[in-house]
Structures are given as C-alpha cells and as structure tokens.
Design an enzyme around this catalytic site. Sequence first.
Site, PDB file in Angstrom:
ATOM      1  N   CYS A  11      43.784  47.250  40.323  1.00 52.34           N
ATOM      2  CA  CYS A  11      43.339  46.763  41.628  1.00 52.34           C
ATOM      3  C   CYS A  11      44.282  45.628  42.037  1.00 52.34           C
ATOM      4  O   CYS A  11      44.486  44.678  41.285  1.00 52.34           O
ATOM      5  CB  CYS A  11      41.908  46.251  41.540  1.00 52.34           C
ATOM      6  SG  CYS A  11      41.492  45.224  42.961  1.00 52.34           S
ATOM      7  N   CYS A  45      36.281  49.318  41.655  1.00 55.44           N
ATOM      8  CA  CYS A  45      36.616  47.979  41.150  1.00 55.44           C
ATOM      9  C   CYS A  45      35.392  47.077  41.297  1.00 55.44           C
ATOM     10  O   CYS A  45      34.885  46.891  42.407  1.00 55.44           O
ATOM     11  CB  CYS A  45      37.792  47.375  41.909  1.00 55.44           C
ATOM     12  SG  CYS A  45      38.070  45.644  41.432  1.00 55.44           S
ATOM     13  N   HIS A  99      42.477  42.167  42.112  1.00 55.70           N
ATOM     14  CA  HIS A  99      41.883  41.600  40.896  1.00 55.70           C
ATOM     15  C   HIS A  99      42.712  41.835  39.642  1.00 55.70           C
ATOM     16  O   HIS A  99      42.354  41.359  38.566  1.00 55.70           O
ATOM     17  CB  HIS A  99      40.447  42.125  40.725  1.00 55.70           C
ATOM     18  CG  HIS A  99      39.546  41.639  41.811  1.00 55.70           C
ATOM     19  ND1 HIS A  99      39.335  42.359  42.963  1.00 55.70           N
ATOM     20  CD2 HIS A  99      38.877  40.475  41.947  1.00 55.70           C
ATOM     21  CE1 HIS A  99      38.545  41.671  43.759  1.00 55.70           C
ATOM     22  NE2 HIS A  99      38.262  40.524  43.175  1.00 55.70           N
ATOM     23  N   LYS A 144      40.527  31.249  39.006  1.00 55.63           N
ATOM     24  CA  LYS A 144      39.774  30.647  37.915  1.00 55.63           C
ATOM     25  C   LYS A 144      40.656  30.491  36.681  1.00 55.63           C
ATOM     26  O   LYS A 144      40.630  29.473  36.014  1.00 55.63           O
ATOM     27  CB  LYS A 144      38.604  31.564  37.555  1.00 55.63           C
ATOM     28  CG  LYS A 144      37.264  31.004  37.936  1.00 55.63           C
ATOM     29  CD  LYS A 144      36.165  31.876  37.352  1.00 55.63           C
ATOM     30  CE  LYS A 144      34.847  31.564  38.008  1.00 55.63           C
ATOM     31  NZ  LYS A 144      33.817  32.515  37.705  1.00 55.63           N
ATOM     32  N   CYS A 170      35.972  43.968  43.535  1.00 51.57           N
ATOM     33  CA  CYS A 170      35.887  44.216  44.989  1.00 51.57           C
ATOM     34  C   CYS A 170      34.498  44.713  45.386  1.00 51.57           C
ATOM     35  O   CYS A 170      34.172  44.737  46.561  1.00 51.57           O
ATOM     36  CB  CYS A 170      36.870  45.289  45.437  1.00 51.57           C
ATOM     37  SG  CYS A 170      38.591  44.882  45.217  1.00 51.57           S
ATOM     38  N   LYS A 190      48.590  31.122  43.736  1.00 51.48           N
ATOM     39  CA  LYS A 190      47.303  31.633  44.197  1.00 51.48           C
ATOM     40  C   LYS A 190      46.169  30.857  43.507  1.00 51.48           C
ATOM     41  O   LYS A 190      46.292  30.535  42.320  1.00 51.48           O
ATOM     42  CB  LYS A 190      47.232  33.109  43.800  1.00 51.48           C
ATOM     43  CG  LYS A 190      46.427  33.950  44.729  1.00 51.48           C
ATOM     44  CD  LYS A 190      46.556  35.411  44.379  1.00 51.48           C
ATOM     45  CE  LYS A 190      45.287  36.111  44.806  1.00 51.48           C
ATOM     46  NZ  LYS A 190      45.342  37.543  44.683  1.00 51.48           N
ATOM     47  N   HIS A 228      35.173  25.814  45.995  1.00 49.84           N
ATOM     48  CA  HIS A 228      36.552  25.330  45.832  1.00 49.84           C
ATOM     49  C   HIS A 228      37.218  25.199  47.192  1.00 49.84           C
ATOM     50  O   HIS A 228      36.575  25.342  48.242  1.00 49.84           O
ATOM     51  CB  HIS A 228      37.324  26.221  44.864  1.00 49.84           C
ATOM     52  CG  HIS A 228      37.501  27.650  45.295  1.00 49.84           C
ATOM     53  ND1 HIS A 228      38.159  28.010  46.453  1.00 49.84           N
ATOM     54  CD2 HIS A 228      37.097  28.812  44.727  1.00 49.84           C
ATOM     55  CE1 HIS A 228      38.170  29.328  46.570  1.00 49.84           C
ATOM     56  NE2 HIS A 228      37.518  29.840  45.537  1.00 49.84           N
ATOM     57  N   HIS A 248      36.543  28.074  49.942  1.00 46.46           N
ATOM     58  CA  HIS A 248      35.225  28.013  50.598  1.00 46.46           C
ATOM     59  C   HIS A 248      35.145  26.779  51.493  1.00 46.46           C
ATOM     60  O   HIS A 248      34.540  26.813  52.562  1.00 46.46           O
ATOM     61  CB  HIS A 248      34.088  27.878  49.577  1.00 46.46           C
ATOM     62  CG  HIS A 248      34.188  28.803  48.399  1.00 46.46           C
ATOM     63  ND1 HIS A 248      34.238  28.352  47.115  1.00 46.46           N
ATOM     64  CD2 HIS A 248      34.237  30.151  48.334  1.00 46.46           C
ATOM     65  CE1 HIS A 248      34.312  29.386  46.292  1.00 46.46           C
ATOM     66  NE2 HIS A 248      34.322  30.489  47.004  1.00 46.46           N
TER      67      HIS A 248
HETATM   68  N1  MSP Z   1      30.521  37.097  49.576  1.00 47.30           N
HETATM   69  C1  MSP Z   1      31.700  37.456  50.295  1.00 47.30           C
HETATM   70  C2  MSP Z   1      31.530  37.243  51.782  1.00 47.30           C
HETATM   71  C3  MSP Z   1      30.383  37.965  52.392  1.00 47.30           C
HETATM   72  S1  MSP Z   1      30.208  37.600  54.075  1.00 47.30           S
HETATM   73  C4  MSP Z   1      29.043  38.643  54.624  1.00 47.30           C
HETATM   74  C5  MSP Z   1      32.872  36.604  49.802  1.00 47.30           C
HETATM   75  N2  MSP Z   1      32.575  35.474  49.181  1.00 47.30           N
HETATM   76  S2  MSP Z   1      33.647  34.487  48.500  1.00 47.30           S
HETATM   77  O1  MSP Z   1      32.864  33.409  47.970  1.00 47.30           O
HETATM   78  O2  MSP Z   1      34.453  35.198  47.571  1.00 47.30           O
HETATM   79  O3  MSP Z   1      34.615  34.005  49.594  1.00 47.30           O
HETATM   80  C6  MSP Z   1      34.170  33.380  50.730  1.00 47.30           C
HETATM   81  C7  MSP Z   1      35.297  32.944  51.623  1.00 47.30           C
HETATM   82  O4  MSP Z   1      36.173  32.021  50.971  1.00 47.30           O
HETATM   83  C8  MSP Z   1      36.167  34.073  52.127  1.00 47.30           C
HETATM   84  O5  MSP Z   1      36.292  33.943  53.526  1.00 47.30           O
HETATM   85  C9  MSP Z   1      37.486  33.856  51.472  1.00 47.30           C
HETATM   86  O6  MSP Z   1      38.543  34.267  52.244  1.00 47.30           O
HETATM   87  C10 MSP Z   1      37.492  32.341  51.334  1.00 47.30           C
HETATM   88  N3  MSP Z   1      38.447  31.950  50.351  1.00 47.30           N
HETATM   89  C11 MSP Z   1      38.392  32.163  48.994  1.00 47.30           C
HETATM   90  N4  MSP Z   1      39.571  31.734  48.454  1.00 47.30           N
HETATM   91  C12 MSP Z   1      40.393  31.275  49.446  1.00 47.30           C
HETATM   92  C13 MSP Z   1      41.596  30.559  49.489  1.00 47.30           C
HETATM   93  N5  MSP Z   1      42.328  30.333  48.411  1.00 47.30           N
HETATM   94  N6  MSP Z   1      42.009  30.065  50.688  1.00 47.30           N
HETATM   95  C14 MSP Z   1      41.245  30.159  51.818  1.00 47.30           C
HETATM   96  N7  MSP Z   1      40.101  30.814  51.807  1.00 47.30           N
HETATM   97  C15 MSP Z   1      39.779  31.627  50.715  1.00 47.30           C
HETATM   98  O7  MSP Z   1      34.008  36.997  50.007  1.00 47.30           O
END
Ligand code: MSP
Length: 520
Positions: A144, A127, A147, A301, A130, A298, A19, A22
């Site tokens: 939490c 949690c 979450h 999902k 987390c 925010k 999304h 990422h």
């Molecule tokens: N698996 C862990 C990271 C492990 S690194 C050794 C993780 N994965 S994640 O898929 O949940 O998130 C990956 C990245 O996407 C994180 O840096 C997170 O901050 C970023 N984002 C997820 N949602 C976001 C927004 N709404 N806005 C910007 N980035 C955010 O965490």
Amino acid sequence: MSDSFYITSPIYYVNAEPHIGHTYTTVVIDTLARYHRLAGEDTFFLTGTDEHGEKIAEVAADRGVPPRQVADEISGAFRSAWEQLGFSYDRFIRTTEDEHIRTVQAFLQKVYDAGEIYFTEYEGLYCVGCERFLTDRDLVDGLCADHERPPEARVESNYFFRMTAHFEWLADYIENHPDFIRPERYRNETLAMLREESGLGDLCISRPKNRLEWGIELPFDDKYVCYVWFDALINYLTGIGYPDDPGFEPRWAVAEHVIGKDILKPHGVYWPTMLRAAGLPPARHLNVHGHWNVDDRKVSKSLGNMISPLVMKEKYGFDAFRYFLLRDMVFGLDANFSEAALISRINADLANNLGNLASRTLNMTERFADGAVPSPGEAGEPELVVQRALPVAAERVDAHLRKFEFHRALEAVMELVDTVNRYLEIRAPWKAAKDPELADQVATALYTSCEALRAVALLMAPFLPETAPVILERLGLPDALSGTRLPDDAARFGALQPGTPTTKGAPLFPRIEVPDGDAD
Ligand code: MSP
C-alpha cells in the site's frame, strides 16, 4: 454574503494522539470560525473523533483491551487537547454516540430503500491502514503506497453502494461548480479519479460481524456492521441535527469541509454520491490542504516526529504556533516544519514587528501622555497614510480569509504593522516629546498609533485569540471583541476615545534567543 457559516473538521481517528497535522486542520477551522463570528455570522464549528473500524479494533486487540476503552481514552485526549488549546468548537462529536448511530442507520435505510445498495461477493486486496480495498493505483511494489505494508487478499459477501451510477452527475457537478473542490489541483485530482477507467468501482459499505464487530449495525442485516468511512462521513449531518432538526437545512446549505489531501477520495467522491443517493446536495465547498513535513520528513509514528501541539504551547505559547502554521503554509500545498523556522518566524514577525509596535506605542502613551489615549491634533500626510492603511488591510484580510489564503491575510495585517512602525520612525515621538512646542504632534502620533494598534488587534483576533484581547485590554478596551463587526470596525479610523486609560504590560512575544544567534 451569507449570514450563516457551518464549518467542519475531519473527525480524528482514535489511534494516535493529536499532532501537527490534526492541529493544523483545526487551527485553520478555528481561525475561520472566529472570523465569521466576528463578522456577525451565525457560525457553527464541528469537530470530533472517528472511533469505529478495523484500525481501532486492531489497536485494541494489540493492547488486549475492548475497543471502547481505546476510543474513550484517545477521544478524551483529543477533547482535552482541544480544550487546552482553546479551540472554539460548538460541538465535539463522537461516532460512538447514540445520536450518531441512529442517524447513520436512518441514512442507510433511506439509501437502501431507494435501491442504491446491493449484496454481492467481492474479492480483492484490502489495506487495514486505509480501511478499504485497494486498486492497482494504490500499490507500489505490492505494498500500500500510503502505509507501506502488504495488503491482505480477501473474499467476502458484502453490501455495496451503487456509487459509480453517480459518477457522471458528479463529474458534471464539479465542472459546473469550479470552486466546489478547492484549490484547483484537488478538483482536477478528483475529476481524474472519476474518469479513470481501471479505477473506482462501487463502494463496499459493510463488514461481516464474524470478522469485525466494532461498528454500527446495518439496519437491514444484523450480521453486518457499516464500513467506517460510510459511518464517519455522516457525522457532518449528525452534528447539525439531520434529519429532524429544523436548523439542519439552512446550515447544510452553507457547509464548508476542511480536510487534508490524503482524504480527498472519500470526501470528493464517496461523500457527494452518498448525499445524492439520500436526496441531499453536496457541501458548499471542499477545502483541501497539503501536508506538514517535519525537518523535511513525512510525519510518522515510527519516526517519532509527530510534534505535539501541547508541547509547542508549553514552549512557545499556542498563539505563536498558530501564527507559524497559518503563515508558513500556503493552503493546499505541503510545507515544512522545523523548530528553527518557528523561532525565526516568532522573532521576525511577532517579537520584532507586532510586539515592538505594541510595546513602543503603549510605553510612550504611558510616558508622554500619562497612560491615557491623548486627543489628536490635525492629521498631516503621515497620519493620512496610516488612516488609509486600515481599510486596505481590513478588506484584504476579509477577502483572503474567504478564499482560505491565510498566509496572505496575515501578510496584510503585518503590512499594516510595518506601516505604523514606519510612521512612528517619521514622527519619532520619543524625540519630539523633548520639545514642548511639539506636544500636539506627539499627541497626534500616539493617538494614531494606539488607534492603528486597535485595528491590528481586531484583525489579529481570529489568528491570535489569546494575544489580541490582551492588546485591546491594554488599550483600555477590555470588551471590544464582544460588540465588534469585522471587517468594518477595523477599517474605520477614530473609534478610540481620548482619555481612555492604557497600560503598558509585559512584552507580548519575548524574543527567543538561540545558541548560535541566527534565528531571524
Ligand atoms: N478519520 C479520518 C477522517 C474522517 S472525516 C469524516 C482521518 N483521521 S486522521 O486522524 O487520520 O486525520 C485527520 C486529518 O489530519 C486529515 O485531514 C489529515 O489530512 C490530517 N493530517 C494528518 N497528518 C497530516 C500532516 N502531516 N499534515 C497535515 N495534515 C495531516 O483521516
């Protein structure tokens, strides 16, 4: 300046499709990787998926399928999305790969042998979202905070990493390396985590297999698997061949991590202390960005407001979406996404400014110079203004990108675009072309704008990787990027050879009409 560059993305959990969050992290990294490659640096860009742990095991159990199947599916979805979006990664790592499993086990054994791990009983609130035990600070009304779900009370015998033994060293390190964690607010946040008295204890790094099998087995106790964060962070080492690859050390010395603010604790506290326990230095920088909200809410999902990058690509083109993400967020702060804001940005900057400069320059070269770059006459003051603007823009892009100031780097390129558009208004070749006595002035104006457009395309190449080559091709420079050195080649006026054939082509960024017509 270093001639080697190693940049990592967080590895993505395989519990959600890609999304906007990422995508932003990966766009930032892709832009930097492209810039550093064009600057002649030996660049390595690592991304991938984080596949173990309770979160994934839960999703699999809910669906009644093995965790490996979920991991294969979603990791495949990330990889396929990253390919369709054209990200220029050098390696896509999966934490379920044999190589990574071996690396994690070697790391664990080393840290265990060094006396950094002990076994004890622990009781706390856990949690699953987390993937960790919570502290009082993590709870709001018993839930939490991240979450919004109740944690579970758990008692377990587990292995612990003596993380707190390294806190004093880490706080000193952060104090003495003020840009290690940047921007500054996250450095301060990390220092606060280290100093807080009630806060962090030692890190529980194991999970008993009788409760969780989906993980990497501890090399010193086969009844346990490794805690998912401990496993995941090590991907940054596996990705460049730790411990045996001779290329590992020089790359690790220049490592740049990029993460979102929600994963500051594991990267700012767990990771540097883990590395120290294994006898390795911290990464060079930890670069932390804020979060995207969507229509001021925010991303979640349950709200269904995740914004698929593939849908954005389909609707607006991925370059336009990249431009928006980099231009409308100040790295480190939160920002808001809305489709209306995206459309106004595309119309104002890409259609009206950049697209307009390209189409008027190339159209006039076709009409008034027979579709070939003309020979310039003598430069007057207006030409000198444009010529001087090139090195200014190139140096600003370089300096801002090296500080992760993407919006400022883009402002610098767009100011160059403005300068050239203003210059064309002054010389007005479309009027001057009617007067045969002004032929020299027209040729000079067209040469000057073609040459400035070349510089704009080079500077935009890391940001707009699909569009920049199209502009260069239309300028008769199809291979320009392969031999380019940034920032110098964009700073130097006069590279275009007169006589080079040009083509006008279709509009690069057609204006997007919206029903109420107020999108710019
Ligand atoms: N698996 C862990 C990271 C492990 S690194 C050794 C993780 N994965 S994640 O898929 O949940 O998130 C990956 C990245 O996407 C994180 O840096 C997170 O901050 C970023 N984002 C997820 N949602 C976001 C927004 N709404 N806005 C910007 N980035 C955010 O965490």
